[in-house]
Design an enzyme around this catalytic site. Structure first.
Site, short mmCIF file in Angstrom:
data_model
loop_
_atom_site.label_atom_id
_atom_site.label_comp_id
_atom_site.label_asym_id
_atom_site.label_seq_id
_atom_site.Cartn_x
_atom_site.Cartn_y
_atom_site.Cartn_z
N ASP A 17 0.71 -1.18 -0.13
CA ASP A 17 -0.06 -0.06 0.26
C ASP A 17 0.87 1.40 0.03
O ASP A 17 0.85 2.08 0.98
CB ASP A 17 -1.09 0.07 1.32
CG ASP A 17 -1.98 0.99 1.00
OD1 ASP A 17 -2.21 1.39 -0.05
OD2 ASP A 17 -2.66 1.28 2.03
N GLU A 96 -6.23 5.43 -9.56
CA GLU A 96 -7.48 5.71 -8.97
C GLU A 96 -8.12 6.88 -9.97
O GLU A 96 -7.24 7.72 -10.30
CB GLU A 96 -7.23 6.46 -7.74
CG GLU A 96 -8.65 6.62 -7.04
CD GLU A 96 -8.42 6.30 -5.47
OE1 GLU A 96 -9.34 6.78 -4.77
OE2 GLU A 96 -7.55 5.88 -5.24
N LYS A 132 -9.18 2.22 -10.15
CA LYS A 132 -9.60 2.24 -8.77
C LYS A 132 -10.99 3.07 -8.70
O LYS A 132 -10.80 4.44 -9.05
CB LYS A 132 -8.73 2.70 -7.85
CG LYS A 132 -8.78 2.43 -6.40
CD LYS A 132 -7.42 2.61 -5.83
CE LYS A 132 -7.33 2.03 -4.30
NZ LYS A 132 -5.98 2.56 -3.61
N THR A 156 -12.82 0.77 -4.55
CA THR A 156 -12.44 0.80 -3.15
C THR A 156 -13.39 1.68 -2.36
O THR A 156 -14.60 1.91 -2.56
CB THR A 156 -11.15 1.95 -3.33
OG1 THR A 156 -10.44 2.31 -2.20
CG2 THR A 156 -11.64 3.30 -4.11
N PHE A 178 -12.12 -1.63 3.86
CA PHE A 178 -11.26 -1.03 4.67
C PHE A 178 -11.35 -1.26 5.97
O PHE A 178 -12.04 -0.54 7.07
CB PHE A 178 -11.51 0.67 4.51
CG PHE A 178 -10.84 1.29 3.31
CD1 PHE A 178 -10.79 0.49 2.29
CD2 PHE A 178 -10.42 2.49 3.19
CE1 PHE A 178 -10.16 0.84 0.87
CE2 PHE A 178 -9.76 3.00 2.16
CZ PHE A 178 -9.58 2.18 0.72
#
Length: 316
Positions: A17, A96, A132, A156, A178
């Site tokens: 990450d 993203e 993303k 996400t 998450f």
């Protein structure tokens, strides 16, 4: 010494990450993922000056107005970083879409296509790129279209089973629940600390994983946003785990077995969830944690993108 990270890697695919290239070189994960927060940090580092300069030179006077030039630079910058990361990992990189498009289905589709075309111009195989997208209703519908076109999507900001199931039914390649942010909300709401097995974020991922296995969904479950190694190890066996460099270091610094906690055959009798649009919106509305954290996550990514945008504007 065989480390805990070594043993964990035998059970789950490890994703770094981070967008920092030297950290990818150190940990050698299978995949990597970036977001606006990570890119914002990286563009201020001398090590990436060439990637930034290339994007600025490429985008200057390209689109006809300063605002559109800035957007072109941002897209090129994301693709430059993604292309560089793909030299170092054998798997996928996630890039993203602007969080400002989170409630714009067609805008998300258009931006995803633009990013994939930029990767093609860099001679990158689009099949190694995951677009993303925030798991709003509009984002999920964009993913449905993109997946049919062969553009794989990483959904996400997953905070609820309803989001995850809707993504799977849309054919999304991957969902990112998450863990840490879910737990943050519950700790703030209750004042309690949670052991890893009782952790609300861990439990949320387990429910998603079990549901997918019960109904044969091929969508990958990639747990994200960990706060502790205990949370990570409590999800050993999850399809993918995206882990920060700090926690990767902690796992690599100690030896010992990591027992498998999730199994592909663990899906049992699970009640089917109706995620038609009215019910999806109702289920999300009734889940205060998911509603608040989704909105907060979109705002946070948008704020970092806005700061990055102003940095690029100054460079131009």
């Amino acid at each position: 010494m065989t480390t805990r990270l070594d043993n964990l890697s035998k059970l789950s695919t490890i994703v770094a990450d981070t967008g920092e290239i030297e950290l990818i070189e150190r940990f050698r994960p299978q995949d990597c993922t970036t977001n606006p927060s990570l890119l914002l940090k990286a563009v201020h580092m001398d090590a990436y000056r060439d990637l930034v300069d290339d994007a600025v030179d490429w985008g200057r006077d390209r689109a006809g107005t300063r605002d559109r030039d800035v957007e072109a630079v941002l897209d090129r910058l994301a693709v430059n970083f993604g292309s560089e990361l793909l030299r170092l990992v054998p798997g996928y990189v996630s890039t993203e879409v602007d969080a400002a498009l989170s409630f714009d289905t067609q805008g998300t589709i258009d931006k995803a296509r633009q990013l994939i075309e930029l990767y093609r111009e860099r001679d990158v195989d689009p099949q190694r790129v995951l677009i993303k997208i925030a798991a709003t209703w509009e984002g999920i519908q964009a993913a449905r279209v993109l997946q049919r076109e062969g553009i794989n999507c990483n959904m996400t900001l997953i905070f609820s089973l309803a989001q995850a199931v809707a993504c799977a039914e849309a054919g999304a390649f991957l969902v990112s629940p998450f863990v840490g942010r879910i737990t943050d909300w519950y700790k703030a709401a209750t004042g309690e600390d949670y052991a890893p097995d009782d952790d609300p974020g861990v439990q949320s991922v387990k429910r998603i994983y079990e549901y997918f296995k019960a109904y044969g969904h091929q969508t990958v479950v990639m747990a994200a946003s960990f706060r502790t190694t205990g949370q990570v190890e409590a999800l050993a066996g999850c399809d993918r785990l995206t882990i920060s460099p700090q926690l990767l270091d902690e796992l690599r610094a100690s030896g010992g077995e990591v027992p498998r906690r999730l199994y592909p055959d663990m899906g049992g009798e699970v009640e089917a969830l109706d995620v038609s649009e009215p019910n999806f919106r109702w289920l999300l509305n009734e889940d205060a944690m998911a509603t608040e954290k989704l909105a907060e996550g979109i705002r946070r990514f948008h704020a970092d993108t806005a700061t990055l945008r102003e940095h690029v504007r100054a460079l131009l």
